[in-house]
Design an enzyme around this catalytic site. Structure first.
Site, PDB file in Angstrom:
ATOM      1  N   CYS A   1      34.738  40.479  40.109  1.00 22.25           N
ATOM      2  CA  CYS A   1      36.141  40.061  40.074  1.00 22.25           C
ATOM      3  C   CYS A   1      36.984  41.217  39.545  1.00 22.25           C
ATOM      4  CB  CYS A   1      36.285  38.841  39.170  1.00 22.25           C
ATOM      5  SG  CYS A   1      37.967  38.225  39.044  1.00 22.25           S
ATOM      6  N   LEU A   2      38.108  41.497  40.206  1.00 25.49           N
ATOM      7  CA  LEU A   2      38.983  42.582  39.761  1.00 25.49           C
ATOM      8  C   LEU A   2      39.497  42.340  38.351  1.00 25.49           C
ATOM      9  CD1 LEU A   2      41.076  43.176  43.019  1.00 25.49           C
ATOM     10  CD2 LEU A   2      39.227  44.593  42.128  1.00 25.49           C
TER      11      LEU A   2
ATOM     12  N   HIS B   1      35.985  31.466  45.324  1.00 20.71           N
ATOM     13  CA  HIS B   1      36.248  32.273  44.122  1.00 20.71           C
ATOM     14  C   HIS B   1      37.760  32.365  43.870  1.00 20.71           C
ATOM     15  CE1 HIS B   1      35.421  35.991  41.539  1.00 20.71           C
ATOM     16  NE2 HIS B   1      36.726  36.045  41.737  1.00 20.71           N
ATOM     17  N   GLU B   2      38.520  32.635  44.934  1.00 24.81           N
ATOM     18  CA  GLU B   2      39.972  32.813  44.783  1.00 24.81           C
ATOM     19  C   GLU B   2      40.679  31.491  44.488  1.00 24.81           C
ATOM     20  OE1 GLU B   2      41.008  35.702  44.333  1.00 24.81           O
ATOM     21  OE2 GLU B   2      39.222  36.706  45.088  1.00 24.81           O
TER      22      GLU B   2
ATOM     23  N   GLY C   1      39.245  40.106  47.837  1.00 25.85           N
ATOM     24  CA  GLY C   1      40.129  38.954  47.686  1.00 25.85           C
ATOM     25  C   GLY C   1      40.969  39.121  46.434  1.00 25.85           C
TER      26      GLY C   1
ATOM     27  N   GLN D   1      46.265  36.984  39.457  1.00 25.96           N
ATOM     28  CA  GLN D   1      45.607  38.213  38.980  1.00 25.96           C
ATOM     29  C   GLN D   1      46.587  39.383  38.852  1.00 25.96           C
ATOM     30  OE1 GLN D   1      42.214  37.785  42.010  1.00 25.96           O
ATOM     31  NE2 GLN D   1      41.264  38.859  40.299  1.00 25.96           N
TER      32      GLN D   1
ATOM     33  N   HIS E   1      40.671  30.720  40.924  1.00 27.11           N
ATOM     34  CA  HIS E   1      41.709  31.427  40.155  1.00 27.11           C
ATOM     35  C   HIS E   1      42.987  30.592  40.064  1.00 27.11           C
ATOM     36  CE1 HIS E   1      40.180  35.366  39.110  1.00 27.11           C
ATOM     37  NE2 HIS E   1      39.746  35.600  40.332  1.00 27.11           N
TER      38      HIS E   1
HETATM   39 ZN   LIG Z   1      38.378  36.986  40.875  1.00 25.04          ZN
END
Ligand SMILES: [Zn+2]
Length: 174
Positions: free
Chosen positions: A95-96, A137-138, A45, A50, A141
C-alpha cells in the site's frame, strides 16, 4: 493540483469517505491529478483519502503482461458498491500509505461492483485476478480500513514494531 501521500499511522486514513454528489470540474481535476501521481509513485491503485480527499474516488491501473500501465487501462471508480463476491484468494499486498510493507492478505476471488464514472454514469464491473484484489483493497480505504488491519494479532504486533523502527530510521536519515 499538487498531491502528497498520507502515510500510516496518520489518523486521516481512518476517515470514512463521503459519496460524490457533484460530478464537476473539481472532481475531474482530482482524477486527472491522481492518475499520474499513482503512476509516479509506482501504485496500481489509489483512493482519494490517500491524498487527503475524503471522497469515494478510486483510480486503478493494473499492469499488463509486459508490466506496463497504459492509460487505456485506467479505471476511474466513483461511489463503488460491491454487489456480489465469490471464492477466496491470497495475495501479497502492499500500500502506498504503508510504504515498504508487503503481507499475504485473504480476499474474495471475484467481485461485482456498481459504480459511477467521472460524469456520473452508472456502471457495473465484474473483476477477477489482481483487479478484483486491488478494488477490494481500495474500497477498504473508503471505509478507513487498511490491509494491515487484516493481519493476525501476532503478525500485526510484528508489523507495528518493524514499522516504528523504519519510521525512526527514516527520521534520522533526514
Ligand atoms: Zn492502500
Amino acid at each position: 493540483m499538487k498531491l502528497t501521500i498520507v502515510e500510516y499511522p496518520d489518523r486521516k486514513l481512518r476517515e470514512k469517505s463521503k459519496k460524490v454528489e457533484v460530478f464537476d470540474e473539481k472532481l475531474h481535476k482530482l482524477l486527472d491529478a491522481m492518475h499520474p501521481f499513482m503512476i509516479k509513485t509506482n501504485g496500481i491503485g489509489l483512493a482519494a483519502i490517500q491524498v487527503a480527499y475524503a471522497t469515494q474516488v478510486l483510480v486503478l491501473n493494473i499492469p499488463d503482461e509486459d508490466g506496463e500501465q497504459p492509460k487505456e487501462n485506467l479505471l476511474e471508480i466513483i461511489n463503488p458498491v460491491i454487489t456480489s463476491k465469490n471464492g477466496s484468494t491470497v495475495y501479497q499486498e502492499g500500500c502506498l500509505s504503508v510504504p515498504s510493507f508487503y503481507e499475504d492478505i485473504q480476499r474474495s476471488e471475484t467481485i461485482s461492483i456498481n459504480y459511477q464514472d467521472r460524469d456520473g454514469n452508472t456502471k457495473t464491473l465484474d473483476a477477477d485476478g489482481l483487479l478484483s484484489i486491488a478494488i477490494q483493497h481500495e474500497i477498504d480505504h473508503l471505509d478507513g480500513i487498511l490491509f494491515i488491519d487484516k493481519l493476525s494479532y501476532s503478525r500485526r504486533k510484528k508489523f507495528e514494531k518493524e514499522y516504528k523502527r523504519m519510521l525512526k530510521e527514516k527520521k534520522s536519515s533526514k
